[in-house]
Design an enzyme around this catalytic site. Structure first.
Site, PDB file in Angstrom:
ATOM      1  N   LYS A 260       0.857  -1.212   0.113  1.00  0.00           N
ATOM      2  CA  LYS A 260       0.085   0.041  -0.022  1.00  0.00           C
ATOM      3  C   LYS A 260       0.829   1.119   0.079  1.00  0.00           C
ATOM      4  O   LYS A 260       0.678   2.298  -0.736  1.00  0.00           O
ATOM      5  CB  LYS A 260      -1.142   0.051   1.107  1.00  0.00           C
ATOM      6  CG  LYS A 260      -2.040  -1.098   1.100  1.00  0.00           C
ATOM      7  CD  LYS A 260      -2.852  -0.841   2.443  1.00  0.00           C
ATOM      8  CE  LYS A 260      -2.241  -0.858   3.707  1.00  0.00           C
ATOM      9  NZ  LYS A 260      -1.764  -2.134   4.139  1.00  0.00           N
TER      10      LYS A 260
ATOM     11  N   PRO B  63       7.032  -3.397  -9.567  1.00  0.00           N
ATOM     12  CA  PRO B  63       7.775  -4.507  -9.366  1.00  0.00           C
ATOM     13  C   PRO B  63       8.270  -4.701  -8.250  1.00  0.00           C
ATOM     14  O   PRO B  63       8.486  -3.669  -7.453  1.00  0.00           O
ATOM     15  CB  PRO B  63       9.045  -3.946 -10.353  1.00  0.00           C
ATOM     16  CG  PRO B  63       8.939  -2.600 -10.567  1.00  0.00           C
ATOM     17  CD  PRO B  63       7.550  -2.423 -10.280  1.00  0.00           C
ATOM     18  N   ASP B  64       8.481  -5.823  -7.433  1.00  0.00           N
ATOM     19  CA  ASP B  64       8.961  -5.907  -6.301  1.00  0.00           C
ATOM     20  C   ASP B  64      10.298  -5.478  -6.054  1.00  0.00           C
ATOM     21  O   ASP B  64      11.037  -5.378  -6.779  1.00  0.00           O
ATOM     22  CB  ASP B  64       9.257  -7.604  -6.155  1.00  0.00           C
ATOM     23  CG  ASP B  64       9.547  -8.046  -4.566  1.00  0.00           C
ATOM     24  OD1 ASP B  64       9.284  -7.141  -3.718  1.00  0.00           O
ATOM     25  OD2 ASP B  64       9.793  -9.136  -4.397  1.00  0.00           O
TER      26      ASP B  64
ATOM     27  N   GLY C 215      -3.476  -2.102   7.211  1.00  0.00           N
ATOM     28  CA  GLY C 215      -3.956  -3.608   6.816  1.00  0.00           C
ATOM     29  C   GLY C 215      -4.964  -3.485   5.702  1.00  0.00           C
ATOM     30  O   GLY C 215      -4.934  -2.732   4.591  1.00  0.00           O
TER      31      GLY C 215
ATOM     32  N   GLY D 254       0.682  -4.941  -5.665  1.00  0.00           N
ATOM     33  CA  GLY D 254       1.757  -4.121  -5.137  1.00  0.00           C
ATOM     34  C   GLY D 254       3.288  -4.465  -5.276  1.00  0.00           C
ATOM     35  O   GLY D 254       3.968  -3.845  -5.067  1.00  0.00           O
TER      36      GLY D 254
ATOM     37  N   LYS E  68      -2.490   9.597   6.851  1.00  0.00           N
ATOM     38  CA  LYS E  68      -2.429   8.253   7.586  1.00  0.00           C
ATOM     39  C   LYS E  68      -3.093   8.288   8.982  1.00  0.00           C
ATOM     40  O   LYS E  68      -2.798   8.858   9.794  1.00  0.00           O
ATOM     41  CB  LYS E  68      -0.822   7.470   7.828  1.00  0.00           C
ATOM     42  CG  LYS E  68      -0.690   6.336   8.357  1.00  0.00           C
ATOM     43  CD  LYS E  68      -0.707   5.272   7.270  1.00  0.00           C
ATOM     44  CE  LYS E  68      -0.653   3.889   7.883  1.00  0.00           C
ATOM     45  NZ  LYS E  68      -0.564   2.714   6.811  1.00  0.00           N
TER      46      LYS E  68
ATOM     47  N   THR F  85       0.442   1.714  13.093  1.00  0.00           N
ATOM     48  CA  THR F  85       0.722   0.773  14.084  1.00  0.00           C
ATOM     49  C   THR F  85       2.140   0.006  13.906  1.00  0.00           C
ATOM     50  O   THR F  85       2.514  -0.040  13.044  1.00  0.00           O
ATOM     51  CB  THR F  85      -0.489  -0.350  14.099  1.00  0.00           C
ATOM     52  OG1 THR F  85      -0.090  -1.329  12.814  1.00  0.00           O
ATOM     53  CG2 THR F  85      -1.472   0.416  14.411  1.00  0.00           C
TER      54      THR F  85
END
Length: 234
Positions: free
Chosen positions: A11, A196-197, A108, A166, A33, A37
């Protein structure tokens, strides 16, 4: 609104990418935001990553909880007041007065509880009539997660603006490649990006160019879902 099908799906990278492309077009961008957490006071959180990757956004964090838990649980454990959807919506409206684009990044998944009354990011989206970008994983199991998230949005009358993978792996397996065709079917919305990772570790200038290739025109980039699927046939 940027939400995900769970934790750790990308995200923050997607939020930073949308922000970076908007800044490149000369827009005034704010990133909100509601609840951070799992990060102690003084430590860099998700907004620090967005600023590092995108540049000059207005970053606002409403509440920070040190335990890596759902915001409602994390607040209760240390006796802090929870984040209420009305507070989030109010902060977003306030930022909207002085910015061209306000991005709200959830914690989350879509239905993670903010407060004891069961308030969620979905309630914020409904209150603001905001579109939601859903960030998902690439591989096996993601279709069920996306289908559940999409159903929750539809039941609340909230529009899904699109789905973004993501973190697309360097060597996608069969499930990931097949999912490119199946995601828009189960999600009822187009695939509007795939990062891309490892994109979150890039320097700012390079990240902006990757974001341009990884996000569709609706989000400021050049990504084409059909071309991407054709390049990764099942």
């Amino acid at each position: 609104m940027i939400t995900g099908t769970g934790t750790g799906v990308g995200k923050t990278v997607v939020t930073a990418g949308i922000a970076a492309l908007a800044l490149a077009r000369g827009l005034r961008v704010a990133v909100l935001k509601p609840a951070q957490t799992g990060v102690a006071a003084g430590e860099p959180g998700d907004l620090a990553d967005v600023t590092r990757l995108a540049g000059g956004v207005t970053a606002r964090e409403l509440r920070r909880f040190p335990d890596p838990l759902a915001p409602d649980t994390a607040a209760r454990r240390i006796g802090m007041p929870p984040v209420r959807p009305s507070e989030v919506a109010g902060a977003a409206v306030e930022l909207d007065h002085t910015h061209d684009l306000v991005l709200v990044e959830g914690a989350g998944g879509l239905l993670v509880r903010f407060d004891p009354d069961g308030g969620t990011l979905a309630d914020v989206a409904w209150a603001l009539n905001a579109e939601v970008v859903v960030v998902a994983r690439a591989g096996l199991g993601t279709l069920n997660d996306v289908a559940l998230t999409a159903e929750a949005l539809r039941r609340r009358g909230v529009t899904c603006a699109g789905l973004v993978v993501g973190a697309w792996p360097a060597e996608p397996d069969l499930a990931a490649r097949c999912n490119l065709d199946d995601l828009p079917v189960v999600g009822g919305a187009p695939v509007v990006g795939a990062f891309p990772d490892g994109a979150g570790g890039l320097p700012r200038a390079e990240f902006t160019e990757v974001a341009r290739r990884s996000l569709a025109p609706a989000l400021g980039g050049d990504f084409d879902a059909k071309d991407f699927a054709d390049a990764h046939p099942a």
